[in-house]
Every structure is written in structure tokens, then in C-alpha cells.
Design a protein around this motif. Structure first.
Motif, PDB file in Angstrom:
ATOM      1  N   TYR A 141      -6.023  -6.121  -9.208  1.00 30.00           N
ATOM      2  CA  TYR A 141      -4.930  -5.546  -8.599  1.00 30.00           C
ATOM      3  C   TYR A 141      -4.738  -4.255  -8.801  1.00 30.00           C
ATOM      4  O   TYR A 141      -5.338  -3.352  -9.509  1.00 30.00           O
ATOM      5  CB  TYR A 141      -3.670  -6.246  -9.310  1.00 30.00           C
ATOM      6  N   PHE A 142      -4.285  -3.571  -7.910  1.00 29.93           N
ATOM      7  CA  PHE A 142      -3.724  -2.115  -7.849  1.00 29.93           C
ATOM      8  C   PHE A 142      -2.479  -1.915  -8.469  1.00 29.93           C
ATOM      9  O   PHE A 142      -1.397  -2.586  -8.315  1.00 29.93           O
ATOM     10  CB  PHE A 142      -3.658  -1.514  -6.288  1.00 29.93           C
ATOM     11  N   ARG A 143      -2.455  -0.885  -9.511  1.00 29.39           N
ATOM     12  CA  ARG A 143      -1.111  -0.553 -10.238  1.00 29.39           C
ATOM     13  C   ARG A 143      -0.486   0.339  -9.365  1.00 29.39           C
ATOM     14  O   ARG A 143      -0.454   1.648  -9.369  1.00 29.39           O
ATOM     15  CB  ARG A 143      -1.626  -0.057 -11.443  1.00 29.39           C
ATOM     16  N   THR A 144       0.666  -0.201  -8.651  1.00 30.13           N
ATOM     17  CA  THR A 144       1.394   0.748  -7.884  1.00 30.13           C
ATOM     18  C   THR A 144       2.168   1.767  -8.165  1.00 30.13           C
ATOM     19  O   THR A 144       2.121   2.688  -7.685  1.00 30.13           O
ATOM     20  CB  THR A 144       2.397  -0.309  -6.930  1.00 30.13           C
ATOM     21  N   ARG A 145       2.948   1.497  -9.444  1.00 33.03           N
ATOM     22  CA  ARG A 145       3.604   2.325 -10.053  1.00 33.03           C
ATOM     23  C   ARG A 145       2.875   3.836 -10.403  1.00 33.03           C
ATOM     24  O   ARG A 145       3.462   4.771 -10.513  1.00 33.03           O
ATOM     25  CB  ARG A 145       4.513   1.798 -11.038  1.00 33.03           C
ATOM     26  N   LYS A 146       1.699   3.519 -10.782  1.00 32.45           N
ATOM     27  CA  LYS A 146       0.696   4.596 -10.980  1.00 32.45           C
ATOM     28  C   LYS A 146       0.631   5.619 -10.049  1.00 32.45           C
ATOM     29  O   LYS A 146       0.337   6.775 -10.397  1.00 32.45           O
ATOM     30  CB  LYS A 146      -0.631   4.250 -11.726  1.00 32.45           C
ATOM     31  N   ASP A 147       0.764   5.258  -8.687  1.00 33.79           N
ATOM     32  CA  ASP A 147       0.574   6.006  -7.746  1.00 33.79           C
ATOM     33  C   ASP A 147       1.814   6.789  -7.421  1.00 33.79           C
ATOM     34  O   ASP A 147       3.093   6.134  -6.741  1.00 33.79           O
ATOM     35  CB  ASP A 147       0.086   5.594  -6.429  1.00 33.79           C
ATOM     36  N   GLN A 148       1.975   7.939  -7.762  1.00 27.73           N
ATOM     37  CA  GLN A 148       3.128   8.786  -7.582  1.00 27.73           C
ATOM     38  C   GLN A 148       3.944   8.931  -6.190  1.00 27.73           C
ATOM     39  O   GLN A 148       4.998   8.999  -6.069  1.00 27.73           O
ATOM     40  CB  GLN A 148       3.285  10.042  -8.159  1.00 27.73           C
ATOM     41  N   GLY A 149       2.904   8.757  -5.283  1.00 27.86           N
ATOM     42  CA  GLY A 149       3.271   8.939  -3.771  1.00 27.86           C
ATOM     43  C   GLY A 149       3.556   7.698  -3.279  1.00 27.86           C
ATOM     44  O   GLY A 149       3.811   7.634  -1.875  1.00 27.86           O
ATOM     45  N   ILE A 167       6.124 -12.198  -7.551  1.00 30.52           N
ATOM     46  CA  ILE A 167       4.948 -12.839  -8.039  1.00 30.52           C
ATOM     47  C   ILE A 167       4.837 -14.086  -7.514  1.00 30.52           C
ATOM     48  O   ILE A 167       5.895 -15.010  -8.089  1.00 30.52           O
ATOM     49  CB  ILE A 167       4.854 -12.743  -9.521  1.00 30.52           C
ATOM     50  N   ALA A 168       3.988 -14.394  -6.649  1.00 27.39           N
ATOM     51  CA  ALA A 168       3.715 -15.786  -6.162  1.00 27.39           C
ATOM     52  C   ALA A 168       3.178 -16.945  -7.330  1.00 27.39           C
ATOM     53  O   ALA A 168       2.587 -16.284  -8.245  1.00 27.39           O
ATOM     54  CB  ALA A 168       2.615 -15.721  -5.116  1.00 27.39           C
ATOM     55  N   VAL A 169       3.281 -18.053  -6.978  1.00 29.10           N
ATOM     56  CA  VAL A 169       2.814 -18.915  -7.985  1.00 29.10           C
ATOM     57  C   VAL A 169       1.363 -18.709  -8.126  1.00 29.10           C
ATOM     58  O   VAL A 169       0.457 -18.608  -7.149  1.00 29.10           O
ATOM     59  CB  VAL A 169       3.254 -20.331  -7.393  1.00 29.10           C
ATOM     60  N   GLY A 170       0.817 -18.523  -9.416  1.00 30.57           N
ATOM     61  CA  GLY A 170      -0.526 -18.433  -9.544  1.00 30.57           C
ATOM     62  C   GLY A 170      -1.016 -16.990  -9.861  1.00 30.57           C
ATOM     63  O   GLY A 170      -2.006 -16.874 -10.300  1.00 30.57           O
ATOM     64  N   GLU A 171      -0.245 -16.054  -9.294  1.00 27.51           N
ATOM     65  CA  GLU A 171      -0.686 -14.430  -9.772  1.00 27.51           C
ATOM     66  C   GLU A 171      -0.123 -14.170 -10.953  1.00 27.51           C
ATOM     67  O   GLU A 171       0.483 -14.761 -11.482  1.00 27.51           O
ATOM     68  CB  GLU A 171       0.274 -13.925  -8.638  1.00 27.51           C
ATOM     69  N   GLN A 172      -1.101 -13.447 -11.388  1.00 23.68           N
ATOM     70  CA  GLN A 172      -1.069 -12.854 -12.785  1.00 23.68           C
ATOM     71  C   GLN A 172      -0.987 -11.367 -12.706  1.00 23.68           C
ATOM     72  O   GLN A 172      -1.724 -10.750 -13.660  1.00 23.68           O
ATOM     73  CB  GLN A 172      -2.372 -13.354 -13.571  1.00 23.68           C
ATOM     74  N   LYS A 173       0.016 -10.711 -12.015  1.00 23.58           N
ATOM     75  CA  LYS A 173       0.129  -9.285 -11.883  1.00 23.58           C
ATOM     76  C   LYS A 173       1.003  -8.740 -13.153  1.00 23.58           C
ATOM     77  O   LYS A 173       1.966  -9.495 -13.624  1.00 23.58           O
ATOM     78  CB  LYS A 173       0.733  -8.931 -10.623  1.00 23.58           C
ATOM     79  N   ASP A 175       2.901  -6.279 -12.481  1.00 22.69           N
ATOM     80  CA  ASP A 175       4.150  -5.657 -11.871  1.00 22.69           C
ATOM     81  C   ASP A 175       4.416  -6.388 -10.523  1.00 22.69           C
ATOM     82  O   ASP A 175       3.460  -6.554  -9.969  1.00 22.69           O
ATOM     83  CB  ASP A 175       4.135  -4.160 -11.903  1.00 22.69           C
ATOM     84  N   PRO A 176       5.309  -6.936 -10.055  1.00 25.66           N
ATOM     85  CA  PRO A 176       5.356  -7.711  -8.810  1.00 25.66           C
ATOM     86  C   PRO A 176       5.200  -6.789  -7.714  1.00 25.66           C
ATOM     87  O   PRO A 176       4.637  -7.161  -6.755  1.00 25.66           O
ATOM     88  CB  PRO A 176       7.168  -7.873  -8.608  1.00 25.66           C
ATOM     89  N   LEU A 177       5.210  -5.372  -7.966  1.00 28.49           N
ATOM     90  CA  LEU A 177       4.617  -4.250  -6.785  1.00 28.49           C
ATOM     91  C   LEU A 177       3.422  -4.117  -6.756  1.00 28.49           C
ATOM     92  O   LEU A 177       2.861  -3.980  -5.566  1.00 28.49           O
ATOM     93  CB  LEU A 177       5.409  -2.913  -7.117  1.00 28.49           C
ATOM     94  N   ASP A 178       2.420  -4.758  -7.671  1.00 32.04           N
ATOM     95  CA  ASP A 178       0.826  -4.460  -7.498  1.00 32.04           C
ATOM     96  C   ASP A 178       0.614  -5.306  -6.576  1.00 32.04           C
ATOM     97  O   ASP A 178       0.995  -6.528  -6.130  1.00 32.04           O
ATOM     98  CB  ASP A 178       0.459  -4.984  -8.923  1.00 32.04           C
ATOM     99  N   PHE A 179      -0.490  -5.134  -5.977  1.00 31.04           N
ATOM    100  CA  PHE A 179      -1.181  -5.940  -4.844  1.00 31.04           C
ATOM    101  C   PHE A 179      -2.627  -5.876  -5.023  1.00 31.04           C
ATOM    102  O   PHE A 179      -3.515  -5.462  -5.686  1.00 31.04           O
ATOM    103  CB  PHE A 179      -0.846  -5.254  -3.320  1.00 31.04           C
ATOM    104  N   ALA A 180      -3.166  -7.226  -4.367  1.00 28.08           N
ATOM    105  CA  ALA A 180      -4.423  -7.750  -4.596  1.00 28.08           C
ATOM    106  C   ALA A 180      -5.529  -6.797  -3.869  1.00 28.08           C
ATOM    107  O   ALA A 180      -5.614  -6.486  -2.662  1.00 28.08           O
ATOM    108  CB  ALA A 180      -4.732  -9.149  -4.146  1.00 28.08           C
ATOM    109  N   LEU A 181      -6.694  -6.277  -4.639  1.00 29.85           N
ATOM    110  CA  LEU A 181      -7.805  -5.681  -4.138  1.00 29.85           C
ATOM    111  C   LEU A 181      -8.943  -6.431  -4.002  1.00 29.85           C
ATOM    112  O   LEU A 181      -9.820  -6.563  -3.122  1.00 29.85           O
ATOM    113  CB  LEU A 181      -8.025  -4.517  -5.111  1.00 29.85           C
ATOM    114  N   TRP A 182      -8.982  -7.383  -4.922  1.00 24.55           N
ATOM    115  CA  TRP A 182     -10.255  -8.472  -5.036  1.00 24.55           C
ATOM    116  C   TRP A 182      -9.386  -9.712  -5.615  1.00 24.55           C
ATOM    117  O   TRP A 182      -8.835 -10.252  -6.382  1.00 24.55           O
ATOM    118  CB  TRP A 182     -11.056  -8.255  -6.033  1.00 24.55           C
TER     119      TRP A 182
END
Length: 369
Positions: A141-149, A167-173, A175-182
Motif C-alpha cells: 500500500y501507498f502511505r497517502t498521508r506521507k505525501d504532503q501534496g 477499509i474494505a473487508v480483508g484489507e489490512q491498511k 490508514d483508510p486513505l492508503d491505496f493498493a500498489l500491489w
């Protein structure tokens, strides 16, 4: 020439990095079905942009991808008892039938997501090394909050994004804002492997890329870390293009795209087009009744950023408008064949023609008006 830059929300003078090779990336279709008129609008609009830039003397390198691995493709393949490759190949061929019918030129490169797995993995590893990505049980997952822009393209403050995140069922993020890279592809959230679920080997185990990362990878491979212009439909601004910016700029350490252009939505009988409402119109079914050229005329008859409405009355009007243009063209052909040399050399006539051409260029230079 000025264009409306979605990033700054204003018209700006278009100044490409190299006028001999203007670098443009346009998001292409996910190939699991026939393209619909919503897909066709950016195809036609940005084909016009490319042609106009070349008419004005620019060299253009135009890249448009095929998303040939995706949940929708896998679902279609499983429903029909086929492989994902069979589904994607079928609808890439159907895409070309429609694109050629719409007189859309081929891009300089038409890369596929599955041809760029190594580049995708390389970017994800870079993000992980820089602390922008993290792995959990084979998913990354991508750490969305770490990107200041983050949020600068859609102009949404992080607080507003938080309220819609989940956070959808089965996701282990984290933060809810993070998104999948792989995505771990040889399993489905702890279930046994599915035979039709494709995967590639990676540092995080067997899996497949997320949707957003593929465009970052293909942009960088075929156009470089910074491009002149990225374009697509308005529906892609968030989250797709927002996430592309985040991934690319955090991985590459430089500006991703200098300009962003987005076309407006298409409604059907004044209602937003959607499969759930049953008002989903494919290019193929409309072309069978009205011809491809009528569709292209319809799609570029209004300014590209304005929403347009499709219904039978409007498409009939477009058909009639094209017939008037054909008549005008035939009349001009007849006049040219029968005109005297003196008529064709008339200074006033030549001045009038030049004035009309200048007016056309002035309008087109104003954000393709």
C-alpha cells in the motif's frame, strides 16, 4: 496557445519542454467490454488536440495504454470460462474496430500493463525504500498521508478525503486513505488460490499490480519521469490521477506532469450514464444505427470541458449537420473545378480565406475553443 490546467484551475500558456517532442499520456480503456460513448469522448477530444498541435508545427509523442489486467477482466474471464488474456485480446481488437471507425489515430505507443510488470515492481520497491509504501501479507500500500501534496489535482483537503475513506473487508491498511500498489493475486483475502486468478512473481510474493501504479510505470518507461501533458476523462481526476501524481512524484523526486486536461461527462437523456440505470450506450450500437462519423461529430461539437447530453434527437441533429458539411464540401469542389484563374487569384478572396483560417487558429489556441 493556452489550455485550462486542471492542476491550477486556470488557463495557462502551453510551453512544452521540447516543441519537437511534446510528451502526452492519455489513459486508455480497461479491456473487458466494448467501449461506450463516455470512453469515446476523450479518444476523440485528445485526438483533436494531438492533430492540432501537429498542425501548429509541434512534434508529438502520444502514449495511450491498455489496462489488460484488472478485477473486471478477471471477473469476465471467470464468467465465460476463459483466460484473462483471451478477454483482453478480444476487446483490444474490438477497441481498434471502434477507434478506427471514429477516425482516431493510433498512438505513438500503446503499451499494456502486463508488458510492464518489471517497471511497476521497480517503482514500488523505490517507494518502499523511501518509506512511502509498506507490505502486508503480500499486498503493498501507498502511505497517502506521507505525501504532503496529496489532493492538489482534485483540490480536496485531506479532511474531506478522510470522511469518504474506508477499509474494505480483508484489507489490512494502516490508514483508510492508503491505496493498493500491489495485490496478492494467487489468493483472495485468505481464501485458497483461484485457478483463474493471474499473478506474477514479486519481492512480496505472487501477485499483480494495482490499477493506479501501471500508468505511473508506463509514463516513466515511454515518456520519462516528467511529461508535458496528461489527459483523460473528468471521472479520472480522483482517485486515479491523484494517485498517479503521488506515486510518480514520490518515487521519481520530480514533477510528474506540467499540464493536466480533462474532458467533461456525458449524460444520456439528461441523466448520468451508468450500467445500473440501464442507459449505458456502446459506440458499436450507436454506430450500427448512425455511423461512426456522426458519433465523432457529436463528441467534438461542444467544448471539451463542458458536459454533453446524448439522446436520439441530438444525434439526428448531428447527422443533419454533417450532411450540410458534405453539401458545402461538394459545392466547393464544383466551384474549384469550374473557377477561372482570375477568380482563384482574387486578392479579396485570398484575404477572406486567410482571415477565416486565422480566426480558427485564434479560437483553437484558446483551450481548443
Amino acid at each position: 496557445m493556452k489550455i485550462f490546467n486542471t492542476l491550477t484551475r486556470q488557463k495557462e500558456a502551453f510551453k512544452p519542454m521540447d516543441p519537437q517532442e511534446v510528451k502526452i499520456y492519455a489513459c486508455g480503456p480497461t479491456v473487458y467490454n466494448f467501449i461506450h460513448i463516455g470512453n469515446a469522448r476523450p479518444l476523440c477530444v485528445f485526438d483533436v488536440l494531438r492533430r492540432y498541435l501537429e498542425y501548429r508545427g509541434y512534434g508529438v509523442k502520444f502514449v495511450q495504454n491498455f489496462t489488460d489486467i484488472d478485477d473486471k477482466i478477471i471477473k469476465r474471464a471467470n464468467e465465460e470460462g476463459k483466460t484473462y488474456q483471451e478477454i483482453s485480446e478480444t476487446y483490444i481488437k474490438e477497441f481498434w474496430t471502434d477507434a478506427k471507425g471514429l477516425n482516431v489515430r493510433e498512438a505513438s505507443v500503446h503499451p499494456r500493463a502486463t508488458e510492464n510488470i518489471d517497471e511497476i515492481i521497480d517503482i514500488i520497491r523505490t517507494l518502499e525504500e523511501k518509506g512511502y509504501a509498506y507490505a502486508v501479507n503480500g499486498d503493498v500500500y501507498f502511505r497517502t498521508r506521507k505525501d504532503q501534496g496529496y489532493g492538489k489535482l482534485s483540490h480536496q483537503p485531506i479532511e474531506d478525503l478522510e470522511s469518504g475513506a474506508r477499509i474494505a473487508v480483508g484489507e489490512q491498511k494502516e490508514d483508510p486513505l492508503d491505496f493498493a500498489l500491489w495485490k496478492a493475486g494467487a489468493r483472495r483475502w485468505g481464501t485458497p488460490p483461484t485457478p483463474g486468478d493471474p499473478y506474477w512473481e514479486s519481492p512480496w510474493g505472487q501477485g499483480r499490480p494495482g490499477w493506479h501504479i501501471e500508468c505511473s510505470a508506463m509514463n516513466r518507461r515511454y515518456l520519462g519521469p516528467t511529461i508535458d501533458l496528461h489527459c483523460g476523462g473528468q471521472d479520472l481526476i480522483f482517485p486515479h490521477h491523484e494517485n498517479e501524481i503521488a506515486q510518480s512524484e514520490c518515487a521519481n523526486g520530480c514533477t510528474f506532469a506540467n499540464y493536466w486536461m480533462h474532458n467533461g461527462y456525458i449524460n444520456v437523456d439528461n441523466v448520468k450514464m451508468s450500467k445500473s440505470l440501464g442507459n449505458f450506450k456502446t459506440v458499436r450500437e450507436i454506430a450500427d444505427a448512425y455511423r461512426y462519423e456522426v458519433i465523432r461529430y457529436f463528441l467534438i461539437s461542444a467544448h471539451y470541458r463542458t458536459p454533453i447530453n446524448y439522446n436520439l434527437e441530438i444525434i439526428e441533429q448531428c447527422k443533419s449537420a454533417l450532411e450540410r458539411l458534405y453539401t458545402c464540401r461538394d459545392s466547393l469542389d464544383f466551384a474549384l473545378k469550374n473557377a477561372s484563374v482570375d477568380t482563384l487569384d482574387d486578392p479579396q478572396l485570398l484575404a477572406d480565406i486567410a482571415a477565416h483560417r486565422d480566426a480558427f487558429i485564434t479560437a483553437m489556441d484558446d483551450d481548443l475553443n
